[in-house]
Design a protein around this motif. Structure first.
Motif, PDB file in Angstrom:
ATOM      1  N   GLY A 235      -4.064  26.962 -18.897  1.00 11.63           N
ATOM      2  CA  GLY A 235      -3.849  26.157 -17.679  1.00 11.63           C
ATOM      3  C   GLY A 235      -3.337  24.763 -18.008  1.00 11.63           C
ATOM      4  O   GLY A 235      -2.413  24.257 -17.364  1.00 11.63           O
ATOM      5  N   ASN A 236      -3.923  24.154 -19.045  1.00 10.26           N
ATOM      6  CA  ASN A 236      -3.483  22.812 -19.423  1.00 10.26           C
ATOM      7  C   ASN A 236      -2.046  22.817 -19.937  1.00 10.26           C
ATOM      8  O   ASN A 236      -1.280  21.884 -19.680  1.00 10.26           O
ATOM      9  N   ASP A 341      -2.988  36.749  -3.022  1.00 10.07           N
ATOM     10  CA  ASP A 341      -1.984  35.760  -3.436  1.00 10.07           C
ATOM     11  C   ASP A 341      -2.418  34.328  -3.130  1.00 10.07           C
ATOM     12  O   ASP A 341      -1.606  33.482  -2.752  1.00 10.07           O
ATOM     13  N   ALA A 342      -3.717  34.086  -3.296  1.00 15.98           N
ATOM     14  CA  ALA A 342      -4.243  32.735  -3.112  1.00 15.98           C
ATOM     15  C   ALA A 342      -3.486  31.779  -4.035  1.00 15.98           C
ATOM     16  O   ALA A 342      -3.181  32.117  -5.177  1.00 15.98           O
ATOM     17  N   THR A 343      -3.176  30.604  -3.540  1.00 14.40           N
ATOM     18  CA  THR A 343      -2.321  29.682  -4.268  1.00 14.40           C
ATOM     19  C   THR A 343      -2.917  28.282  -4.251  1.00 14.40           C
ATOM     20  O   THR A 343      -3.412  27.827  -3.225  1.00 14.40           O
ATOM     21  N   VAL A 344      -2.888  27.632  -5.413  1.00 12.06           N
ATOM     22  CA  VAL A 344      -3.461  26.282  -5.519  1.00 12.06           C
ATOM     23  C   VAL A 344      -2.422  25.332  -6.116  1.00 12.06           C
ATOM     24  O   VAL A 344      -1.447  25.775  -6.719  1.00 12.06           O
ATOM     25  N   PRO A 345      -2.623  24.018  -5.932  1.00 13.97           N
ATOM     26  CA  PRO A 345      -1.734  23.088  -6.636  1.00 13.97           C
ATOM     27  C   PRO A 345      -1.796  23.393  -8.135  1.00 13.97           C
ATOM     28  O   PRO A 345      -2.866  23.707  -8.662  1.00 13.97           O
ATOM     29  N   ARG A 346      -0.657  23.283  -8.791  1.00 14.28           N
ATOM     30  CA  ARG A 346      -0.560  23.695 -10.194  1.00 14.28           C
ATOM     31  C   ARG A 346      -1.651  23.081 -11.068  1.00 14.28           C
ATOM     32  O   ARG A 346      -2.203  23.725 -11.946  1.00 14.28           O
ATOM     33  N   ARG A 348      -4.636  22.576 -10.477  1.00 15.86           N
ATOM     34  CA  ARG A 348      -5.950  23.185 -10.279  1.00 15.86           C
ATOM     35  C   ARG A 348      -6.000  24.627 -10.766  1.00 15.86           C
ATOM     36  O   ARG A 348      -6.954  25.366 -10.472  1.00 15.86           O
ATOM     37  N   LEU A 349      -4.976  25.022 -11.507  1.00 12.97           N
ATOM     38  CA  LEU A 349      -4.858  26.404 -11.967  1.00 12.97           C
ATOM     39  C   LEU A 349      -6.069  26.857 -12.783  1.00 12.97           C
ATOM     40  O   LEU A 349      -6.640  27.933 -12.551  1.00 12.97           O
ATOM     41  N   THR A 350      -6.482  26.024 -13.749  1.00 17.76           N
ATOM     42  CA  THR A 350      -7.620  26.387 -14.591  1.00 17.76           C
ATOM     43  C   THR A 350      -8.873  26.575 -13.742  1.00 17.76           C
ATOM     44  O   THR A 350      -9.609  27.553 -13.904  1.00 17.76           O
ATOM     45  N   ASP A 351      -9.091  25.653 -12.779  1.00 12.87           N
ATOM     46  CA  ASP A 351     -10.264  25.762 -11.908  1.00 12.87           C
ATOM     47  C   ASP A 351     -10.251  27.099 -11.161  1.00 12.87           C
ATOM     48  O   ASP A 351     -11.280  27.753 -11.008  1.00 12.87           O
ATOM     49  N   GLY A 411      -5.448  24.372  -1.863  1.00 12.29           N
ATOM     50  CA  GLY A 411      -4.423  25.412  -1.850  1.00 12.29           C
ATOM     51  C   GLY A 411      -4.223  26.035  -0.488  1.00 12.29           C
ATOM     52  O   GLY A 411      -4.556  25.439   0.541  1.00 12.29           O
ATOM     53  N   THR A 412      -3.663  27.245  -0.505  1.00 10.72           N
ATOM     54  CA  THR A 412      -3.360  27.945   0.744  1.00 10.72           C
ATOM     55  C   THR A 412      -3.769  29.413   0.603  1.00 10.72           C
ATOM     56  O   THR A 412      -3.844  29.938  -0.501  1.00 10.72           O
ATOM     57  N   ILE A 413      -4.028  30.058   1.743  1.00 13.67           N
ATOM     58  CA  ILE A 413      -4.490  31.442   1.693  1.00 13.67           C
ATOM     59  C   ILE A 413      -3.366  32.419   1.375  1.00 13.67           C
ATOM     60  O   ILE A 413      -3.614  33.541   0.964  1.00 13.67           O
TER      61      ILE A 413
END
Lengths: 459, 459
Positions: A235-236, A341-346, A348-351, A411-413
């Motif tokens: 993720g980092n 396909d849950a999506t988060v700001p890049r 926050r990927l590791t979280d 993120g978004t659903i």
């Protein structure tokens, strides 16, 4: 059952050959590619060959109060094309012409039934590409992918479908035909209706023609495989590559469950002990590709990853075959594959990756996660069996929690699959009832009788 | 006059210091940057400092049935902020904070009153830029430019404002607060309301926060000046540069009237006998810049143009000073400057340029044309005098014809200035009454009492 009169009117308008009524044929239109959804056989499937026939279908539907379910290839992943209330399935596959390739203006005009890959094949001799690249590029239609606003592997650098739709011709719910947008790069003439119809999932109008933007094909590409011993390192690395001002064309992630399943399925030599791997491709002119690849290598190694650069097209194709195997490989493990396909700001990927591992443990489920790391667009894939009602209960709880976490992380659903039936109940979580109400007002304004794809998007 | 009660309610909600009522102050809000428009002094100007105060203003407006005219810096060019029916001007300049710069996700979150250039200055230390670049970048607000969907000089390569708006917070006409979109690159959660509010000219809601996409700043740039003896050669060069797969960051054109006027105004050594000049800038990493510049030079020379490359930053700045002088130089020739933004597909640029020359002759008017050639987005600028009623009649006829020709060439009536009052009457020309009706339904659904910027966009 549709009244005999309605069927007669449809047959008169479209010809017998474009009206499907046999039970075994209708069955094929009772579901789409989404798991764990209700199915419903439509009363009739019509295949209009031109816009006038679409208008006629709408007239018949209004007269006989029948719902209309527009449909492309049915590869959509949120239940969007299932004819929930029976009625008419409007297959757009009969309108499949590439109307124009205008290389000087970098645009193409297509009918909705054109397959995405066919458009790409047609523009390739001009040195151009149509960048949106969903996994179903070889089967999905342009109309379907515009209506669902498909994403895919190249979102980070090239954007998604909505970034390429410049104009639409639409038949509205009252049968009027309207055109918005066109071939100009700039167009601010009143409301951006082009974007409103893009991703509207066929609930606001039937798209009968699409003008899309094309771009010059990149001259060179370089694919790389990076493996990591921890999700956090992977993720980092994703965040730091972008922070280094390198925007790869694709940056895909697979977690350990997915790696092991793919390797077991395809035997391509993936490192099954890695906690995560990244598939990264940079593209552009050769000088840029060299430079960006060097940066990627440096960042990956700094984040304790091992990296391998594909030395030729064959190795490159091998890497992408591995990525493309992810979903089919996971899908063969258990009878039912619930793909989200849950999506988060890049950043926050590791979280999100860690949260998915915890959710799998908490609900005692097998979840393989892969997806578009550069976009923060993950595909947690729950391997289950729809016949196991006890496990399905836990699956539904896990899905609820996945969306809750994605929203908590900013993120978004839905990153790229849309709402359809599958996510209608989650809409208020993201927008509040007031936000959903704003959208519902738009729907009611443009389709007051609710004949276009009813039962979708809104509960 | 606004009832004393309404004024009292506004003062109570916002504080006396945020409510402007002096006649000489109100006068400044009676017009905007658009020529040849009606002016109207508002009853009151309010300057909310936070979203709660915006909600309060809407409550007061609804209670006392007063129209609300949202406004940024008033630099807009289609009469969009003129308070046609009096009432309340809602100045968003009190909400001018940069809320967040999130370099890892390549996004910034701003309040609507932030000046575009201030955002760019704030993100520069991170090596990032916010690409939309209207001529008014140093004075226009983010809220205004998002509401108008501003274009500018970098549209061809980088797109326009709508391509960078990822999320909005909006106060609706009924006072509810809603948020759409956010920090994720991918988001297909129901309708694309973010794009609907972008370019809605304040007619659908009041934008109170904006999330925008940033991109890495290009490392190198190269500016070039090409001169041509015929409009056709210049137009053909533009098309052929793009056909050669070079997408310049900017590709600006000036016709002979503009060249002579700018030279007379700024004395910078422009070739006053040239029929057209192109100002071209390529950007990216140094290797790309060199390569693309070489292609541009080859194409220009093939099309009988002479080309000069700026050898350092000073020469580059000189070239752009010339381009930026175009409008002020033209504006000092005559008291009134009617600036249009008819836009055509890039390949029809020469046709449009020739048509503009013919229209100038036919109506015996002075028209200087400059603009964004790469986008097909021209700014025919009619130099006239609003007090000369006979000439103004011909001006209006010429404008009618300009839009007619743009549409015949497959273009649009507004590339980047929007509709406002100035172009409302032309909407049906582009969309037909049925297309306008679709938009009007959206407006009525979201602002049924017509309190937000009434009298704009629709006749």
């Amino acid at each position: 059952m549709v009244k005999a009169q309605a069927m007669e009117a449809l047959t008169k308008a479209l010809g017998k050959e474009n009206v499907i009524t046999e039970a075994e044929d209708l069955l094929c239109y009772s579901f789409d590619a989404t798991a764990d959804m209700p199915s419903q056989v439509p009363d009739v499937v019509v295949v209009p060959q031109n816009i006038n026939q679409v208008v006629e279908v709408i007239k018949v539907a209004r007269e006989f109060k029948l719902p209309i379910y527009p449909r492309g290839s049915g590869t959509n992943l949120s239940g969007g094309t299932i004819p929930l209330q029976g009625g008419i399935v409007l297959s757009m596959k009969g309108m499949d012409k590439i109307v124009e390739i205008d290389a000087d203006n970098l645009v193409a005009v297509v009918q909705p039934g054109v397959i995405i890959q066919d458009l790409n094949n047609a523009v390739a001799p001009f040195g151009l590409i149509y960048p949106p690249d969903p996994g179903t590029v070889a089967t999905a239609t342009m109309g379907g992918s515009v209506s669902e606003c498909s994403g895919g592997l190249r979102g980070l650098k090239y954007g998604v479908t909505k970034h390429y739709v410049m104009g639409v011709e639409v038949v509205m719910a009252d049968g009027t035909v309207v055109r918005f947008g066109g071939k100009t790069v700039k167009n601010v003439t009143a409301y951006d209706m082009v974007k409103l119809f893009t991703g509207a999932e066929g609930t606001l109008g039937v798209i009968t023609e699409i003008t899309v933007k094309l771009i010059p094909a990149p001259e060179a590409k370089k694919a790389m495989l990076a493996t990591f011993e921890s999700l956090a390192d992977a993720g980092n690395a994703v965040t730091e590559i972008v922070r280094s001002k390198v925007i790869p064309a694709t940056m895909e992630i697979m977690d350990n469950v997915t790696i092991r399943t793919v390797e077991n399925f395809a035997k391509i030599g993936l490192p099954t002990d890695a906690e995560a791997l990244l598939l990264i491709e940079v593209d552009g002119i050769p000088e840029v590709v060299e430079r960006e690849a060097a940066t990627v290598i440096k960042v990956v190694e700094k984040n304790k990853g091992k990296i391998k650069v594909a030395k030729d097209d064959k190795e490159r194709d091998g890497l992408w075959a591995a990525r493309r195997s992810a979903l089919p490989a996971l899908a063969q493990v258990k009878p039912t594959t619930v793909l989200e396909d849950a999506t988060v700001p890049r950043s926050r990927l590791t979280d999100m990756l860690v949260a998915l591992q915890n959710i799998a443990k908490k609900y005692n489920l097998q979840i393989g996660t892969f997806g578009h790391a550069g976009d923060g667009n993950l595909h947690p894939t729950i391997l289950t069996d729809a016949r196991d009602t006890e496990e399905m209960k836990r699956v539904h709880q896990a899905v609820d929690e996945i969306f809750k976490v994605a929203l908590e992380l900013g993120g978004t659903i839905s990153g790229e699959h849309g709402i359809g039936i599958a996510k209608a109940k989650y809409l208020p979580l993201e927008f509040g009832e007031q936000g959903v109400d704003v959208m519902r007002k738009v729907k009611q304004a443009l389709d007051p009788e609710n004949i276009l794809n009813p039962g979708k998007m809104f509960k």
